[in-house]
Write a protein that holds these residues in place. Sequence first.
Motif, short mmCIF file in Angstrom:
data_model
loop_
_atom_site.label_atom_id
_atom_site.label_comp_id
_atom_site.label_asym_id
_atom_site.label_seq_id
_atom_site.Cartn_x
_atom_site.Cartn_y
_atom_site.Cartn_z
N ASP A 1 -13.77 23.54 16.85
CA ASP A 1 -15.06 22.85 16.78
C ASP A 1 -15.15 21.77 17.86
O ASP A 1 -14.22 20.99 18.07
CB ASP A 1 -15.23 22.20 15.40
CG ASP A 1 -15.42 23.22 14.29
OD1 ASP A 1 -15.75 24.38 14.62
OD2 ASP A 1 -15.23 22.87 13.11
N GLY A 2 -16.28 21.74 18.54
CA GLY A 2 -16.53 20.71 19.54
C GLY A 2 -15.99 21.01 20.92
O GLY A 2 -16.18 20.21 21.84
N GLU A 3 -15.33 22.16 21.10
CA GLU A 3 -14.72 22.46 22.40
C GLU A 3 -15.58 23.35 23.30
O GLU A 3 -15.30 23.46 24.49
CB GLU A 3 -13.36 23.15 22.19
CG GLU A 3 -12.29 22.27 21.61
CD GLU A 3 -10.95 22.99 21.49
OE1 GLU A 3 -9.92 22.30 21.48
OE2 GLU A 3 -10.95 24.24 21.41
N LEU A 4 -16.60 23.99 22.74
CA LEU A 4 -17.31 25.03 23.48
C LEU A 4 -17.94 24.50 24.77
O LEU A 4 -17.83 25.13 25.83
CB LEU A 4 -18.39 25.66 22.60
CG LEU A 4 -19.18 26.81 23.24
CD1 LEU A 4 -18.24 27.93 23.67
CD2 LEU A 4 -20.23 27.34 22.28
N ALA A 5 -18.60 23.36 24.71
CA ALA A 5 -19.27 22.83 25.91
C ALA A 5 -18.26 22.60 27.03
O ALA A 5 -18.50 22.96 28.19
CB ALA A 5 -19.99 21.53 25.56
N GLU A 6 -17.11 22.02 26.69
CA GLU A 6 -16.08 21.76 27.70
C GLU A 6 -15.54 23.06 28.29
O GLU A 6 -15.33 23.18 29.50
CB GLU A 6 -14.94 20.96 27.08
CG GLU A 6 -13.82 20.63 28.07
CD GLU A 6 -12.64 19.95 27.40
OE1 GLU A 6 -11.67 19.62 28.12
OE2 GLU A 6 -12.67 19.76 26.17
N PHE A 7 -15.31 24.06 27.43
CA PHE A 7 -14.82 25.35 27.90
C PHE A 7 -15.80 25.97 28.90
O PHE A 7 -15.39 26.52 29.93
CB PHE A 7 -14.63 26.31 26.72
CG PHE A 7 -13.35 26.10 25.95
CD1 PHE A 7 -12.63 24.93 26.06
CD2 PHE A 7 -12.87 27.10 25.12
CE1 PHE A 7 -11.45 24.74 25.35
CE2 PHE A 7 -11.70 26.93 24.40
CZ PHE A 7 -10.99 25.75 24.52
N CYS A 8 -17.09 25.89 28.59
CA CYS A 8 -18.10 26.49 29.47
C CYS A 8 -18.15 25.77 30.81
O CYS A 8 -18.29 26.41 31.86
CB CYS A 8 -19.47 26.45 28.79
SG CYS A 8 -19.62 27.56 27.36
N VAL A 9 -18.05 24.46 30.79
CA VAL A 9 -18.04 23.69 32.04
C VAL A 9 -16.86 24.12 32.92
O VAL A 9 -17.02 24.37 34.12
CB VAL A 9 -17.96 22.17 31.74
CG1 VAL A 9 -17.69 21.39 33.03
CG2 VAL A 9 -19.26 21.70 31.10
N ILE A 10 -15.69 24.22 32.33
CA ILE A 10 -14.50 24.61 33.08
C ILE A 10 -14.66 26.02 33.65
O ILE A 10 -14.35 26.28 34.82
CB ILE A 10 -13.25 24.54 32.19
CG1 ILE A 10 -12.95 23.08 31.82
CG2 ILE A 10 -12.04 25.16 32.89
CD1 ILE A 10 -11.86 22.93 30.77
N ALA A 11 -15.18 26.94 32.82
CA ALA A 11 -15.31 28.34 33.25
C ALA A 11 -16.26 28.48 34.44
O ALA A 11 -15.97 29.19 35.41
CB ALA A 11 -15.79 29.20 32.08
N VAL A 12 -17.41 27.80 34.38
CA VAL A 12 -18.39 27.90 35.46
C VAL A 12 -17.85 27.25 36.73
O VAL A 12 -17.95 27.82 37.83
CB VAL A 12 -19.73 27.25 35.04
CG1 VAL A 12 -20.68 27.16 36.23
CG2 VAL A 12 -20.37 28.06 33.92
N ARG B 1 -26.87 26.44 40.90
CA ARG B 1 -25.82 26.78 41.86
C ARG B 1 -25.56 28.27 41.94
O ARG B 1 -25.18 28.78 43.00
CB ARG B 1 -24.53 26.05 41.45
CG ARG B 1 -23.34 26.25 42.38
CD ARG B 1 -23.56 25.62 43.72
NE ARG B 1 -22.34 25.61 44.52
CZ ARG B 1 -22.30 25.31 45.81
NH1 ARG B 1 -23.42 24.99 46.45
NH2 ARG B 1 -21.16 25.31 46.47
N ASN B 2 -25.74 28.99 40.83
CA ASN B 2 -25.36 30.41 40.76
C ASN B 2 -26.55 31.24 40.28
O ASN B 2 -27.17 30.91 39.27
CB ASN B 2 -24.18 30.59 39.82
CG ASN B 2 -23.08 29.57 40.08
OD1 ASN B 2 -23.00 28.55 39.40
ND2 ASN B 2 -22.26 29.83 41.08
N SER B 3 -26.83 32.33 40.96
CA SER B 3 -28.00 33.13 40.60
C SER B 3 -27.80 33.89 39.30
O SER B 3 -28.73 34.08 38.52
CB SER B 3 -28.35 34.11 41.73
OG SER B 3 -27.34 35.09 41.89
N HIS B 4 -26.59 34.39 39.07
CA HIS B 4 -26.21 34.98 37.79
C HIS B 4 -25.01 34.20 37.27
O HIS B 4 -24.12 33.85 38.05
CB HIS B 4 -25.84 36.46 37.94
CG HIS B 4 -27.00 37.35 38.24
ND1 HIS B 4 -27.57 37.44 39.49
CD2 HIS B 4 -27.71 38.20 37.45
CE1 HIS B 4 -28.57 38.31 39.46
NE2 HIS B 4 -28.68 38.77 38.23
N ILE B 5 -24.96 33.97 35.97
CA ILE B 5 -23.97 33.03 35.44
C ILE B 5 -23.08 33.64 34.36
O ILE B 5 -21.91 33.30 34.25
CB ILE B 5 -24.68 31.77 34.90
CG1 ILE B 5 -25.55 31.15 36.01
CG2 ILE B 5 -23.68 30.74 34.38
CD1 ILE B 5 -26.55 30.14 35.52
#
Length: 405
Positions: free
Chosen positions: A128-139, A260-264
């Motif tokens: 719980d609460g980690e999803l936003a951070e994971f997505c930032v790192i992945a992108v 920044r990215n056309s497809h994400i």
Amino acid sequence: MRRVIAKEEWTMVDPFEVRTKLGIELAELWGEKFECAYQEIEANLEKTLTLYKKINARELFKTMMRSQVETGMPYLWFKDTSNRANPNSHEGYIPGGNLCQESWSNVSPGKEAHTCNLNSLNLANLEDGELAEFCVIAVRLLDNTIELTCPPFEDSKTHNLKYRTIGVGAMGLADWLAKNKRYYRDLDTISHLFEDIGYYCTKTSMELAKERGEYPAFAGSSWSEGKLIGAKPVEWFLENAHSKERWQQLSLDIQKYGIRNSHITAIAPNTSSSLVQGCTASILPCYSRFFYDKWAKGTVPIAPPFIRDSFWFYPENKTLNQQTVVKAVATIQKWIDTGISMELIFNLNQGVYFPDEPERSIKAKEIFETLVMAWQEGCKAIYYIRTVQRDSFKEADETCTACAN
């Protein structure tokens, strides 16, 4: 597909004759332009065109379907559905999908070649609460990859720098659902999860545009017009999202700062990498609650990570009605701007899908209806079709799968 459903005819033509006599390059068209060109071609049969053959569309589709059941291929990629969601239609069109049917974009032969820049979130490990951070790192990781790696040939490099196409995917959805005591048919829960993933990944790309600049083809794209995932207008998100206001603000921010990215986002099959990660593959149900994976170097026992505490929340894909899978994938696809590698498994044994009719097995008609449903529900592609063959499935009568709990 409409002609397949209506049992009408497809007209098979020689593309060279069509090109030279009518000036139509049919392969480069989609949607309404394709339909108009196709009707023009059919109007010129016998008048201008001589090389053609009419064939019942459903019979041809059945031939493809028979090959899918026997060999797993051909894959199906729905050109109109994919191009309607193309944010870069101002620069060209998407001619086809990649090998795994999850990543694609505009290409130009001899000039620009699509490159798969992919990674996946391991939802099984998500707290719980980690999803936003994971997505930032992945992108950020994938955008950095474009800068740091050297593509194998110039066309790939040109495409990478022009469109900066990436694909953040997911694996372990079945584990995430089981851990949270949710079922695979709980489409609202699945939709909320992937709405969050779509939002966080898109927002991160917008934030990157603030820091590093928008992708070069941004001007004129659907992003620049305030449209969001899948080139859908912001009104769609205000009507369908569970957190509506944030999408309105994101649309305004993208128009102001760019993206920044056309497809994400794109969801790969992850069949092998998920084994290394200790989770179920991609966004599909687990094949079985317990099985042996046989490969060249040996046999590996496979069981989902939360099987002990969430046994009954793991439906087995080998016995699951595949229309359930199609509905889940179609739900996820609304929040994924590129594609999803959707594998379907049809069990050919008697009584599997029809417990009240133990002698009945799935019919070709029901497989056909599932494939058509995928198109109707807005799925962009169908990857492998796998089958559980007759008699290779049944276990001894005294076996109780619940004992694995």
